[in-house]
Design a protein around this motif. Structure first.
Motif, PDB file in Angstrom:
ATOM      1  N   ALA A  75     -25.043   3.372  41.704  1.00 48.64           N
ATOM      2  CA  ALA A  75     -24.834   1.966  41.020  1.00 48.64           C
ATOM      3  C   ALA A  75     -25.975   1.057  41.334  1.00 48.64           C
ATOM      4  CB  ALA A  75     -23.447   1.546  41.312  1.00 48.64           C
ATOM      5  N   ILE A  76     -26.031   0.879  42.525  1.00 48.22           N
ATOM      6  CA  ILE A  76     -27.409  -0.122  43.018  1.00 48.22           C
ATOM      7  C   ILE A  76     -28.672   0.400  42.542  1.00 48.22           C
ATOM      8  CG2 ILE A  76     -28.344  -1.335  45.138  1.00 48.22           C
ATOM      9  CD1 ILE A  76     -25.608  -0.924  46.477  1.00 48.22           C
ATOM     10  N   LEU A  77     -28.712   1.590  42.779  1.00 47.17           N
ATOM     11  CA  LEU A  77     -30.203   1.965  42.302  1.00 47.17           C
ATOM     12  C   LEU A  77     -30.345   1.885  40.907  1.00 47.17           C
ATOM     13  CD1 LEU A  77     -30.323   5.230  44.592  1.00 47.17           C
ATOM     14  CD2 LEU A  77     -31.898   3.107  44.769  1.00 47.17           C
ATOM     15  N   ALA A  78     -29.348   1.994  39.980  1.00 47.55           N
ATOM     16  CA  ALA A  78     -29.557   1.919  38.600  1.00 47.55           C
ATOM     17  C   ALA A  78     -29.795   0.407  38.304  1.00 47.55           C
ATOM     18  CB  ALA A  78     -28.291   2.269  37.816  1.00 47.55           C
ATOM     19  N   ALA A  79     -29.333  -0.613  39.060  1.00 47.63           N
ATOM     20  CA  ALA A  79     -29.483  -1.579  38.897  1.00 47.63           C
ATOM     21  C   ALA A  79     -31.134  -2.086  39.101  1.00 47.63           C
ATOM     22  CB  ALA A  79     -28.761  -2.757  39.397  1.00 47.63           C
ATOM     23  N   VAL A 152     -22.716  -5.204  40.890  1.00 44.59           N
ATOM     24  CA  VAL A 152     -22.597  -3.931  40.046  1.00 44.59           C
ATOM     25  C   VAL A 152     -21.382  -3.803  39.509  1.00 44.59           C
ATOM     26  CG1 VAL A 152     -25.165  -3.399  40.974  1.00 44.59           C
ATOM     27  CG2 VAL A 152     -22.980  -2.438  41.993  1.00 44.59           C
ATOM     28  N   ALA A 153     -20.301  -4.113  40.231  1.00 42.95           N
ATOM     29  CA  ALA A 153     -19.046  -3.697  40.069  1.00 42.95           C
ATOM     30  C   ALA A 153     -18.166  -4.491  39.185  1.00 42.95           C
ATOM     31  CB  ALA A 153     -18.238  -3.312  41.377  1.00 42.95           C
ATOM     32  N   PRO A 154     -17.388  -4.088  38.474  1.00 45.18           N
ATOM     33  CA  PRO A 154     -16.422  -5.188  37.842  1.00 45.18           C
ATOM     34  C   PRO A 154     -15.758  -5.835  38.646  1.00 45.18           C
ATOM     35  CG  PRO A 154     -16.426  -3.056  36.839  1.00 45.18           C
ATOM     36  CD  PRO A 154     -17.027  -2.769  38.008  1.00 45.18           C
ATOM     37  N   SER A 155     -15.289  -7.073  38.008  1.00 45.90           N
ATOM     38  CA  SER A 155     -14.454  -7.846  38.949  1.00 45.90           C
ATOM     39  C   SER A 155     -13.098  -7.315  39.287  1.00 45.90           C
ATOM     40  CB  SER A 155     -13.963  -9.319  38.292  1.00 45.90           C
ATOM     41  OG  SER A 155     -13.390 -10.014  38.812  1.00 45.90           O
ATOM     42  N   PRO A 156     -12.579  -7.418  40.401  1.00 45.57           N
ATOM     43  CA  PRO A 156     -11.398  -6.838  40.982  1.00 45.57           C
ATOM     44  C   PRO A 156     -10.096  -7.706  40.350  1.00 45.57           C
ATOM     45  CG  PRO A 156     -12.232  -8.123  42.818  1.00 45.57           C
ATOM     46  CD  PRO A 156     -13.274  -8.071  41.634  1.00 45.57           C
ATOM     47  N   GLU A 157     -10.491  -8.765  40.019  1.00 45.51           N
ATOM     48  CA  GLU A 157      -9.457  -9.788  39.248  1.00 45.51           C
ATOM     49  C   GLU A 157      -9.179  -9.288  37.775  1.00 45.51           C
ATOM     50  OE1 GLU A 157      -7.893 -11.485  41.434  1.00 45.51           O
ATOM     51  OE2 GLU A 157      -9.263 -10.845  43.078  1.00 45.51           O
ATOM     52  N   GLY A 158      -9.614  -8.291  37.270  1.00 43.93           N
ATOM     53  CA  GLY A 158      -9.529  -8.171  35.985  1.00 43.93           C
ATOM     54  C   GLY A 158      -8.482  -7.166  35.516  1.00 43.93           C
ATOM     55  N   HIS A 166     -13.983  -1.293  39.786  1.00 47.15           N
ATOM     56  CA  HIS A 166     -14.365  -2.007  41.200  1.00 47.15           C
ATOM     57  C   HIS A 166     -14.334  -1.002  42.314  1.00 47.15           C
ATOM     58  CE1 HIS A 166     -15.212  -5.410  43.593  1.00 47.15           C
ATOM     59  NE2 HIS A 166     -14.367  -4.937  44.362  1.00 47.15           N
ATOM     60  N   LEU A 167     -12.940  -0.638  42.382  1.00 44.40           N
ATOM     61  CA  LEU A 167     -12.845   0.090  43.541  1.00 44.40           C
ATOM     62  C   LEU A 167     -13.589   1.351  43.810  1.00 44.40           C
ATOM     63  CD1 LEU A 167      -8.859  -0.316  43.795  1.00 44.40           C
ATOM     64  CD2 LEU A 167     -10.552  -1.274  45.262  1.00 44.40           C
ATOM     65  N   ALA A 168     -13.760   1.956  42.380  1.00 45.29           N
ATOM     66  CA  ALA A 168     -14.661   3.294  42.472  1.00 45.29           C
ATOM     67  C   ALA A 168     -15.837   3.007  42.947  1.00 45.29           C
ATOM     68  CB  ALA A 168     -14.449   3.743  41.128  1.00 45.29           C
TER      69      ALA A 168
END
Length: 470
Positions: A75-79, A152-158, A166-168
């Motif tokens: 996910a980081i490399l994709a960014a 890069v991860a969605p918010s864990p509050e959504g 996010h956890l994935a």
């Protein structure tokens, strides 16, 4: 005008690749291309590259850690890359992942992590690849791991889907695995469970009763198993009892499976024990030692020849308590029905309870595997119940907490017919708490609660009626 090719200064010669990093890259390649297991292939790769103890430890952490955190790093490399990762050559992507792990999760200075990984790329793929790796890793190094996950991860509050995504990414698990573990895990434990799956387990040893004493083994006694110690360091193979086959390396949860079967109350004969899915043989060896102490003997059954060989190696040629190792299908065991007193079904499963030990399993399995495995698990349990005598016991275990492989298999078996009774297995696990399984009377161990693999255990007793059949 641009400088002519003939007048350009030649590139300086590349430095040779660091042997430990080259070994880690080879492990990644073997896992990716040959379905190798990280822990099994590492010793031969370390030996091939001639690594000393320090470099071997570095290569082990680099290879296993990179595979463990692959989802996060991708996910980081994709960014950081201006094209889809699927268009990056596999070997280069492996090198980039190794660089990410050094930058974001190891105590390697940033300049050393980047320069050594660039050298590796130059040696393995040429100067063009080295330049690409250099540019990408410099981008990666601008943030730490926590900052990258926030980026890069969605918010864990959504909503739930966003939280699961996010956890994935945060814990580097495929999303389908996160969903299954969310259903299986105790309330509010999912984050802790996923985090525990990324912590390399300590080496646990087992002293096989009658052949070795726990006091012979260096380390701290395990909290639950009466046979185990946690090794503080060093090579287990150098311990005399291990080298002689009187002790072995075995997770505490695996030890407890054998202990539960061996200590289940039983009336009448107690002479024949069967390990129905015996490979690679760790539980068989412990069962054989326990059986020998009370005059019983174990028959090990393993369908695959290479795993049957591992069972023979684990139990040894002269181990007391072993009647034989048979290469056969456990769903149709080559023994007379109703003759066994105790049967272990350590069923083939997704292995999602041992992700800290087998980091590649999370990427190798797919949702489609689950149905095939569940059908096999039900057939194996039915075969075990046909094999055991009235009054005898079957211990069903999986190294997976997934409901479809645990409580659902037991419930389906009980629903198929009379002749089987589920008994409470939890009193057979000495000192263990917080181990309630998905079905009343079953037990579920957890890495974040018990420090073991996520072993599931259910104890079934054959009554005088007809056993359920597959």
């Amino acid at each position: 005008m641009p400088e002519s090719r003939s007048r350009r200064r030649p590139m300086p010669p590349a430095r040779p690749a660091d042997p430990a990093r080259a070994a880690a890259l080879e492990v990644l390649r073997l896992v990716r291309t040959e379905d190798a297991y990280t822990n099994l292939v590492l010793p031969s790769v370390v030996a091939k590259h001639g690594l000393d103890t320090r470099d071997a430890g570095f290569a082990t952490e680099l290879a296993a850690g990179t595979i463990r955190r692959q989802g996060t790093y991708d996910a980081i490399l994709a960014a950081c890359i201006d094209r889809p990762l699927r268009r990056v050559e596999f070997g280069i992507l492996d090198i980039l992942r190794l660089g990410c792990h050094q930058l974001l999760a190891m105590r390697v200075p940033a300049h050393a992590a980047i320069s050594s990984t660039v050298d590796l790329a130059h040696a393995k793929a040429g100067p063009g690849a080295a330049g690409f790796v250099n540019a990408v890793l410099r981008s990666v190094g601008r943030r730490d791991l926590e900052e990258w996950v926030a980026e890069v991860a969605p918010s864990p509050e959504g909503p739930r889907n966003a939280r699961m995504d996010h956890l994935a990414i945060k814990h580097s698990h495929p999303r389908w695995v996160v969903d299954l573990l969310d259903v299986a895990a105790p309330d509010d434990d999912l984050d802790a469970l996923l985090a525990a799956n990324n912590v390399p387990p300590k080496v646990t040893l087992v002293a096989r009763p009658g052949r070795a004493e726990v006091t012979e083994l260096p380390g701290t006694p395990t909290p639950y198993s009466p046979y185990g110690v946690v090794l503080e360091g060093g090579d287990p193979a150098r311990i005399p009892a291990v080298a002689e086959g009187r002790a072995g390396v075995q997770d505490e949860g695996s030890q407890l499976v054998a202990h539960a079967l061996a200590t289940a109350p039983l009336e009448g004969s107690d002479e024949l024990w069967v390990d129905l899915c015996a490979g690679p043989g760790g539980k068989t060896a412990l069962l054989a030692a326990l059986a020998a102490q009370r005059g019983a003997r174990v028959v090990a059954i393993e369908q695959h020849q290479h795993r049957a060989r591992l069972v023979r190696k684990a139990v040894g040629t002269d181990a007391p308590g072993v009647l034989g190792v048979l290469t056969a299908d456990g769903t149709q065991p080559p023994l007379a029905a109703g003759t066994a007193d105790r049967v272990l079904v350590d069923a083939p499963c997704t292995g999602l309870g041992a992700l800290r030990r087998r980091p590649e399993a999370r990427w190798r399995r797919s949702p489609e595997d689950l149905l095939t495995l569940v059908l096999l698990q039900r057939r194996l349990l039915a075969g075990a119940l046909d094999l055991v005598r009235p009054g005898g016991v079957v211990l069903y275990a999986t190294c997976s907490p997934v409901r479809a492989e645990t409580g659902d298999v037991v419930s389906a078996t009980l629903a198929r017919g009379s002749g089987v009774r589920l008994e409470d297995v939890r009193p057979l696990l000495p000192g263990v708490t917080d181990d309630d399984g998905p079905t009343p009377g079953t037990a579920q161990l957890w890495p974040h609660r018990h420090g073991t693999d996520a072993m599931f255990l259910a104890l079934l007793r054959r009554t005088t009626g007809n056993a359920a059949t597959g």
